[in-house]
Design a protein around this motif. Structure first.
Motif, PDB file in Angstrom:
ATOM      1  N   ASN A   2       0.831  -1.207   0.000  1.00 13.29           N
ATOM      2  CA  ASN A   2       0.000   0.000   0.000  1.00 13.29           C
ATOM      3  C   ASN A   2       0.867   1.260   0.000  1.00 13.29           C
ATOM      4  OD1 ASN A   2       0.696   0.724   2.713  1.00 13.29           O
ATOM      5  ND2 ASN A   2      -0.889  -0.657   3.500  1.00 13.29           N
ATOM      6  N   GLN A   4       1.145   3.713   2.145  1.00  7.49           N
ATOM      7  CA  GLN A   4       1.832   3.997   3.404  1.00  7.49           C
ATOM      8  C   GLN A   4       3.152   3.222   3.488  1.00  7.49           C
ATOM      9  OE1 GLN A   4      -1.885   2.821   4.990  1.00  7.49           O
ATOM     10  NE2 GLN A   4      -1.866   4.470   6.520  1.00  7.49           N
ATOM     11  N   ASP A  16      -3.063   8.794  -0.858  1.00 10.17           N
ATOM     12  CA  ASP A  16      -4.442   8.340  -1.013  1.00 10.17           C
ATOM     13  C   ASP A  16      -5.223   8.551   0.288  1.00 10.17           C
ATOM     14  OD1 ASP A  16      -3.452   6.369   0.668  1.00 10.17           O
ATOM     15  OD2 ASP A  16      -3.523   4.777  -0.839  1.00 10.17           O
ATOM     16  N   ALA A  17      -6.414   7.989   0.354  1.00  5.45           N
ATOM     17  CA  ALA A  17      -7.289   8.213   1.514  1.00  5.45           C
ATOM     18  C   ALA A  17      -6.655   7.745   2.816  1.00  5.45           C
ATOM     19  CB  ALA A  17      -8.620   7.498   1.296  1.00  5.45           C
ATOM     20  N   GLU A  18      -5.957   6.614   2.780  1.00  7.96           N
ATOM     21  CA  GLU A  18      -5.329   6.093   3.995  1.00  7.96           C
ATOM     22  C   GLU A  18      -4.203   7.009   4.464  1.00  7.96           C
ATOM     23  OE1 GLU A  18      -6.117   4.185   1.364  1.00  7.96           O
ATOM     24  OE2 GLU A  18      -7.774   3.123   2.346  1.00  7.96           O
ATOM     25  N   PHE A  20      -4.068  10.234   3.883  1.00  6.85           N
ATOM     26  CA  PHE A  20      -4.703  11.450   4.390  1.00  6.85           C
ATOM     27  C   PHE A  20      -5.284  11.245   5.787  1.00  6.85           C
ATOM     28  CE2 PHE A  20      -4.463  13.440   0.205  1.00  6.85           C
ATOM     29  CZ  PHE A  20      -4.258  14.764   0.573  1.00  6.85           C
ATOM     30  N   GLU A  21      -5.717  10.037   6.104  1.00  7.31           N
ATOM     31  CA  GLU A  21      -6.216   9.773   7.455  1.00  7.31           C
ATOM     32  C   GLU A  21      -5.106   9.963   8.484  1.00  7.31           C
ATOM     33  OE1 GLU A  21      -9.245   9.243   8.866  1.00  7.31           O
ATOM     34  OE2 GLU A  21      -9.932   9.840   6.873  1.00  7.31           O
ATOM     35  N   LYS A  24      -4.589  13.636   8.895  1.00 13.32           N
ATOM     36  CA  LYS A  24      -5.652  14.262   9.693  1.00 13.32           C
ATOM     37  C   LYS A  24      -5.330  14.185  11.179  1.00 13.32           C
ATOM     38  CE  LYS A  24      -9.677  13.624   6.666  1.00 13.32           C
ATOM     39  NZ  LYS A  24     -10.982  12.922   6.547  1.00 13.32           N
TER      40      LYS A  24
END
Length: 206
Positions: A2, A4, A16-18, A20-21, A24
């Motif tokens: 992935n 990360q 990607d979304a992971e 960005f989490e 955050k």
């Protein structure tokens, strides 16, 4: 693999979304830190220990402080960063003992490809930065990805560090270059040709 994992191996990755989490979470820490009462040194010190990947003893960072993750930053004992420090810790940033940052120091591990088609693909990267012991970075110093700064180094204000810096030197400029070696003779001066007075000199020599 992935994104990360790719990021943490210093491979090209896409935020990607992971990813960005994770960012955050870091931004929540950053928001709390930068809006805490700046005279509440005890709380600020506790907060730093909570979001840095590794924090030695006697660590203080003057808000505001900006970072991507926080958890990729490792600092040793007696670390001080003055106002408006930015550390883009996409990759590891390892900082030794007795290190000082003047205001507006920026450490960048993050970067993007040179070619526009590769850059527009969304791939980016992070390459680790290492700073040794007993280092002082002057105001507005920028350290670029992949740099290693040795022990007992002073980097002059406004420098842009694009190549590794060896131990025991003063370096400055854009691009940053070694100016001279730091010698035992330098010990008696606190600023240019101004020598320490008797009281301070006695304390220095224990």
């Amino acid at each position: 693999m992935n994104n990360q994992e790719r990021r943490d191996l210093e491979l090209p990755y896409i935020a990607d979304a992971e990813v960005f989490e994770e960012m955050k979470v870091a931004r929540r820490h950053m928001q709390i830190y930068n809006t805490t009462d700046r005279s509440d040194f005890e709380t600020l010190t506790k907060l730093v220990r909570g979001f840095l990947g590794k924090s030695g003893n006697n660590v203080f960072i003057n808000p505001p402080f900006y970072f991507d993750y926080g958890k990729h930053i490792e600092v040793g004992d007696n670390f001080f960063a003055n106002y408006n420090c930015t550390i883009l810790d996409v990759a590891k940033v390892k900082i030794g003992n007795n290190v000082m940052f003047a205001p507006n120091v920026a450490i960048y591990t993050a970067g993007h490809p040179l070619h526009p088609e590769a850059r527009n693909s969304g791939y980016e990267y992070g390459i680790s930065v290492t700073i040794g012991d007993n280092v002082w970075l002057g105001g507005n110093v920028v350290v670029t990805p992949g740099i290693k700064i040795g022990n007992n180094v002073v980097i002059g204000a406004g420098s842009v560090v694009t190549k590794d810096i060896p131990d025991n030197v003063v370096a400055a400029g854009n691009p940053c270059k070694v100016i001279r070696e730091i010698t035992e003779e330098d010990k008696k001066y606190y600023y240019k040709d101004r020598v320490f007075d008797e009281e301070s000199w006695t304390k220095i020599n224990g």
